[in-house]
Design a protein around this motif. Structure first.
Motif, PDB file in Angstrom:
ATOM      1  N   ARG A 212       0.936  17.692   5.614  1.00  0.00           N
ATOM      2  CA  ARG A 212       0.451  17.045   4.440  1.00  0.00           C
ATOM      3  C   ARG A 212      -0.467  15.857   4.691  1.00  0.00           C
ATOM      4  O   ARG A 212       0.009  15.229   5.521  1.00  0.00           O
ATOM      5  CB  ARG A 212       1.905  16.573   3.796  1.00  0.00           C
ATOM      6  CG  ARG A 212       2.646  17.810   3.321  1.00  0.00           C
ATOM      7  CD  ARG A 212       4.032  17.281   2.861  1.00  0.00           C
ATOM      8  NE  ARG A 212       4.028  16.292   1.738  1.00  0.00           N
ATOM      9  CZ  ARG A 212       5.178  15.599   1.622  1.00  0.00           C
ATOM     10  NH1 ARG A 212       6.366  15.781   2.217  1.00  0.00           N
ATOM     11  NH2 ARG A 212       5.034  14.458   0.529  1.00  0.00           N
ATOM     12  N   TRP A 213      -1.332  15.887   3.782  1.00  0.00           N
ATOM     13  CA  TRP A 213      -2.287  14.510   3.798  1.00  0.00           C
ATOM     14  C   TRP A 213      -1.881  13.716   2.828  1.00  0.00           C
ATOM     15  O   TRP A 213      -1.800  14.100   1.501  1.00  0.00           O
ATOM     16  CB  TRP A 213      -3.582  15.008   3.716  1.00  0.00           C
ATOM     17  CG  TRP A 213      -4.787  14.197   3.708  1.00  0.00           C
ATOM     18  CD1 TRP A 213      -5.221  13.724   2.369  1.00  0.00           C
ATOM     19  CD2 TRP A 213      -5.131  13.186   4.455  1.00  0.00           C
ATOM     20  NE1 TRP A 213      -6.190  12.517   2.638  1.00  0.00           N
ATOM     21  CE2 TRP A 213      -6.155  12.341   3.542  1.00  0.00           C
ATOM     22  CE3 TRP A 213      -4.913  12.943   5.939  1.00  0.00           C
ATOM     23  CZ2 TRP A 213      -6.816  11.230   4.142  1.00  0.00           C
ATOM     24  CZ3 TRP A 213      -5.768  11.657   6.502  1.00  0.00           C
ATOM     25  CH2 TRP A 213      -6.556  11.227   5.719  1.00  0.00           C
ATOM     26  N   LEU A 214      -1.588  12.442   3.154  1.00  0.00           N
ATOM     27  CA  LEU A 214      -1.711  11.447   2.079  1.00  0.00           C
ATOM     28  C   LEU A 214      -2.520  10.132   2.711  1.00  0.00           C
ATOM     29  O   LEU A 214      -2.917   9.986   3.699  1.00  0.00           O
ATOM     30  CB  LEU A 214       0.020  10.677   2.037  1.00  0.00           C
ATOM     31  CG  LEU A 214       1.056  11.740   2.162  1.00  0.00           C
ATOM     32  CD1 LEU A 214       2.351  10.866   2.405  1.00  0.00           C
ATOM     33  CD2 LEU A 214       0.973  12.200   0.878  1.00  0.00           C
ATOM     34  N   ASN A 215      -3.165   9.596   1.558  1.00  0.00           N
ATOM     35  CA  ASN A 215      -4.234   8.668   1.941  1.00  0.00           C
ATOM     36  C   ASN A 215      -3.883   7.225   0.899  1.00  0.00           C
ATOM     37  O   ASN A 215      -4.023   7.571  -0.243  1.00  0.00           O
ATOM     38  CB  ASN A 215      -5.545   9.188   1.714  1.00  0.00           C
ATOM     39  CG  ASN A 215      -6.837   8.550   2.315  1.00  0.00           C
ATOM     40  OD1 ASN A 215      -6.267   7.524   3.191  1.00  0.00           O
ATOM     41  ND2 ASN A 215      -8.029   8.295   1.886  1.00  0.00           N
ATOM     42  N   LEU A 216      -3.769   6.040   1.363  1.00  0.00           N
ATOM     43  CA  LEU A 216      -3.661   5.067   0.851  1.00  0.00           C
ATOM     44  C   LEU A 216      -4.717   4.779  -0.003  1.00  0.00           C
ATOM     45  O   LEU A 216      -5.775   4.769   0.426  1.00  0.00           O
ATOM     46  CB  LEU A 216      -3.199   4.012   1.752  1.00  0.00           C
ATOM     47  CG  LEU A 216      -1.764   4.100   2.498  1.00  0.00           C
ATOM     48  CD1 LEU A 216      -1.691   2.669   3.321  1.00  0.00           C
ATOM     49  CD2 LEU A 216      -0.563   4.516   1.715  1.00  0.00           C
ATOM     50  N   ALA A 217      -4.397   4.222  -1.115  1.00  0.00           N
ATOM     51  CA  ALA A 217      -5.347   3.715  -2.096  1.00  0.00           C
ATOM     52  C   ALA A 217      -6.116   2.431  -1.641  1.00  0.00           C
ATOM     53  O   ALA A 217      -7.285   2.115  -1.893  1.00  0.00           O
ATOM     54  CB  ALA A 217      -5.104   3.759  -3.460  1.00  0.00           C
ATOM     55  N   GLN A 218      -5.294   1.586  -0.971  1.00  0.00           N
ATOM     56  CA  GLN A 218      -5.546   0.347  -0.600  1.00  0.00           C
ATOM     57  C   GLN A 218      -5.543   0.290   0.903  1.00  0.00           C
ATOM     58  O   GLN A 218      -4.283   0.594   1.284  1.00  0.00           O
ATOM     59  CB  GLN A 218      -5.153  -0.661  -1.306  1.00  0.00           C
ATOM     60  CG  GLN A 218      -5.571  -1.963  -0.792  1.00  0.00           C
ATOM     61  CD  GLN A 218      -4.749  -3.228  -1.813  1.00  0.00           C
ATOM     62  OE1 GLN A 218      -4.777  -2.951  -2.976  1.00  0.00           O
ATOM     63  NE2 GLN A 218      -3.872  -4.278  -1.304  1.00  0.00           N
TER      64      GLN A 218
ATOM     65  N   PRO B 230       0.770  -1.298  -0.058  1.00  0.00           N
ATOM     66  CA  PRO B 230       0.075   0.020  -0.036  1.00  0.00           C
ATOM     67  C   PRO B 230       0.854   1.264   0.032  1.00  0.00           C
ATOM     68  O   PRO B 230       0.417   2.209  -0.640  1.00  0.00           O
ATOM     69  CB  PRO B 230      -0.648   0.054   1.369  1.00  0.00           C
ATOM     70  CG  PRO B 230      -0.679  -1.606   1.657  1.00  0.00           C
ATOM     71  CD  PRO B 230       0.431  -2.136   1.307  1.00  0.00           C
ATOM     72  N   ALA B 231       2.087   1.262   0.582  1.00  0.00           N
ATOM     73  CA  ALA B 231       2.855   2.439   0.699  1.00  0.00           C
ATOM     74  C   ALA B 231       3.497   3.040  -0.647  1.00  0.00           C
ATOM     75  O   ALA B 231       3.626   4.028  -0.863  1.00  0.00           O
ATOM     76  CB  ALA B 231       4.041   2.171   1.312  1.00  0.00           C
ATOM     77  N   SER B 232       3.177   1.977  -1.897  1.00  0.00           N
ATOM     78  CA  SER B 232       3.667   2.416  -3.103  1.00  0.00           C
ATOM     79  C   SER B 232       2.493   3.077  -3.784  1.00  0.00           C
ATOM     80  O   SER B 232       2.689   3.701  -4.728  1.00  0.00           O
ATOM     81  CB  SER B 232       3.942   1.503  -3.892  1.00  0.00           C
ATOM     82  OG  SER B 232       3.120   0.376  -4.243  1.00  0.00           O
ATOM     83  N   MET B 233       1.190   3.243  -3.298  1.00  0.00           N
ATOM     84  CA  MET B 233       0.045   3.363  -4.016  1.00  0.00           C
ATOM     85  C   MET B 233      -0.340   4.825  -3.405  1.00  0.00           C
ATOM     86  O   MET B 233      -1.667   5.085  -2.981  1.00  0.00           O
ATOM     87  CB  MET B 233      -0.891   2.417  -3.828  1.00  0.00           C
ATOM     88  CG  MET B 233      -0.728   1.297  -4.161  1.00  0.00           C
ATOM     89  SD  MET B 233      -2.042  -0.146  -4.112  1.00  0.00           S
ATOM     90  CE  MET B 233      -3.251   0.523  -5.054  1.00  0.00           C
ATOM     91  N   VAL B 234       0.426   6.129  -3.281  1.00  0.00           N
ATOM     92  CA  VAL B 234       0.400   7.194  -2.898  1.00  0.00           C
ATOM     93  C   VAL B 234       0.557   8.256  -3.887  1.00  0.00           C
ATOM     94  O   VAL B 234       1.654   8.141  -4.799  1.00  0.00           O
ATOM     95  CB  VAL B 234       1.150   7.417  -1.564  1.00  0.00           C
ATOM     96  CG1 VAL B 234       0.695   9.028  -0.955  1.00  0.00           C
ATOM     97  CG2 VAL B 234       0.587   6.651  -0.574  1.00  0.00           C
ATOM     98  N   THR B 235      -0.186   9.253  -3.991  1.00  0.00           N
ATOM     99  CA  THR B 235       0.169  10.232  -5.201  1.00  0.00           C
ATOM    100  C   THR B 235       1.392  11.018  -4.708  1.00  0.00           C
ATOM    101  O   THR B 235       1.344  11.609  -3.464  1.00  0.00           O
ATOM    102  CB  THR B 235      -1.045  11.304  -5.195  1.00  0.00           C
ATOM    103  OG1 THR B 235      -2.314  10.546  -5.503  1.00  0.00           O
ATOM    104  CG2 THR B 235      -1.028  12.214  -6.316  1.00  0.00           C
TER     105      THR B 235
END
Length: 459
Positions: free
Chosen positions: A81-87, A11-16
């Motif tokens: 900063r806001w990051l939200n995992l896609a999965q 999941p860590a790789s699926m961040v904008t």
């Protein structure tokens, strides 16, 4: 740490990717979160109150679906900063790894979204690590048991000034150089290991060259796994009180340390240690903790059944801990259990919540008059009207009603809680028992009300 754990890519790789940013900060603070914005807001406020202000805050959602993003944006601080995992990863390992990938600071700090920092935390821990020439530093941490339990654990204050092989310091008290994560590897999926992922990561940090203690208490932890169904109830009362007291000055830390000394004198203090895992399967602790926190349902759908008639249940299903003591036997009434040291004792039953039900609970004994007089019932985290009657055989019958239309919880089965005052028999001169006891519960009875027949309380 989220609701549903799934297989798939990291999941860590699926961040904008982040937009272009300014100069690198000294510290990157990583806050992993999942759908608990009220607690998250308090954690962020405790970071913004740090005496060391050269930081960025990376709030990483584990595929959050609530208003966490809006709560972060409302601070209006470019350092957040806001990051939200896609999965959804189902654990802090995913958000923490995503945070590490996005971090720009020389140092990394972690803060649980339901924990609170004292203002000197970043300054004192980074300073201690630098002074010792260490790759990592830790602050002193106080972890509180659930409300009413008076149980306290500490970490980060080491015997003889050094971290032993059995010590564990939760990540909210840890800082380390960003380069260290490249050396020891990222956080591990907890399904693959016996240790919890935070214990595994800390072991690798310590093995890479040790950790330097700040010898200051700067972290206050409210462990969700010890607060049953915390992610469903989402109370932030403890965090609010802690943050407000810290903002009022240094006296809160002194008061907290006095509480530790009192707990130690009463035998209720422990140092946090690594758990024994020799006889456990990989992921076992992870799954138990997810159910305890309430992010995973205790009973899957295929274990649920409908309530079609009056049915009585014992308490052998409930785990032993701060909520319930072990099973005992009454010479007249048989098996029973005392409610535990905490102020709240949960009862979960594999009965589908698809109709109105009468609830009756038989109490054999009470430690204090107020334990029974002020006893209240909750259904799915919300108080319900509670009635009390004395039966002919001397027991008490506590009764209430569950109405599915009144429940906002996603939990599809019966979930009750008893709130009752507790005391130690030794403290009130009853006997030498040192346990905090509330009320002795014999059974729970459910009656469907669709037919309008709740029946009479048995004698």
């Amino acid at each position: 740490m989220g609701q549903h754990a799934r297989d798939g890519p990291d999941p860590a790789s699926m961040v904008t990717p982040a937009p272009a940013l300014g100069p690198s900060p000294m510290v990157s603070v990583i806050i992993a979160t999942f759908n608990w914005s009220a607690a998250l807001s308090l954690a962020i406020r405790s970071v913004l109150g740090q005496t060391l202000q050269a930081f960025e805050i990376l709030v990483v959602g584990d595929a959050c679906t609530d208003d966490s993003e809006a709560v972060v944006a409302a601070f209006g601080d470019a350092r957040i900063r806001w990051l939200n995992l896609a999965q959804n990863s189902g654990s802090k390992y995913g958000p923490n790894n995503a945070g590490l990938n996005a971090a720009r600071g020389e140092w990394i700090a972690y803060l649980g979204h339901d924990d609170i920092w004292a203002p000197r935390h970043l300054d004192s821990t980074v300073r201690a690590a630098r002074a010792a020439g260490a790759q990592a530093g830790v602050g002193g941490l106080i972890m509180y048991g659930p409300p009413g339990s008076e149980v306290i654990h500490t970490a980060g204050i080491f015997a003889e000034g050094r971290c032993s092989d059995s010590d564990f310091v939760p990540p909210s008290a840890l800082v380390h150089r960003r380069a260290l994560a490249d050396q020891i590897g990222r956080w591990t999926d907890p399904r693959l290991i016996r240790l919890p992922t935070d214990c595994d990561f800390f072991q690798r940090v310590r093995a890479a060259g040790g950790v330097a203690p700040s010898n200051e208490v700067t972290v206050f932890k409210f462990n969700a796994a010890a607060r049953r169904n915390a992610y469903q109830i989402k109370s932030t009362r403890e965090q609010e009180q802690c943050l407000a007291a810290l903002q009022g000055g240094d006296r809160y830390v002194a008061k907290a340390l006095t509480g530790v000394l009192a707990a130690a004198a009463a035998g209720r203090w422990r140092t946090i240690r690594l758990p024994e895992t020799e006889n456990l399967q990989p992921g076992e602790i992870f799954r138990v903790n997810r159910v305890a926190k309430g992010v995973e349902l205790r009973f899957p759908p295929d274990q649920l059944r409908n309530l079609t008639q009056r049915e009585r249940f014992g308490l052998e299903r409930e785990p032993i801990g701060v909520e319930w003591w072990e099973m005992e036997d009454h010479p007249q009434f048989g098996a029973f259990r005392w409610t535990g040291a905490g102020e709240r004792s949960t009862i979960e039953l594999p009965i589908r919540l698809d109709r109105r039900m009468a609830v009756r609970i038989c109490v054999l004994a009470t430690m204090l008059d107020q334990s029974i007089r002020d006893l209240t019932l909750e259904a799915h985290g919300a108080a319900i009207p509670t009635r009390l009657a004395r039966a002919a055989n001397g027991t008490w019958i506590v009764s209430g009603e569950i109405n599915p239309s009144d429940q906002e919880s996603f939990v599809p089965y019966v979930q009750l809680a008893i709130r009752a005052a507790a005391a130690r028999p030794a403290d009130i001169g009853a006997n030498d028992d040192q346990r905090r006891l509330g009320v002795a519960v014999s059974w729970i009875e459910l009656v469907p009300l669709d037919r309008g027949d709740a029946g009479e309380a048995p004698g």
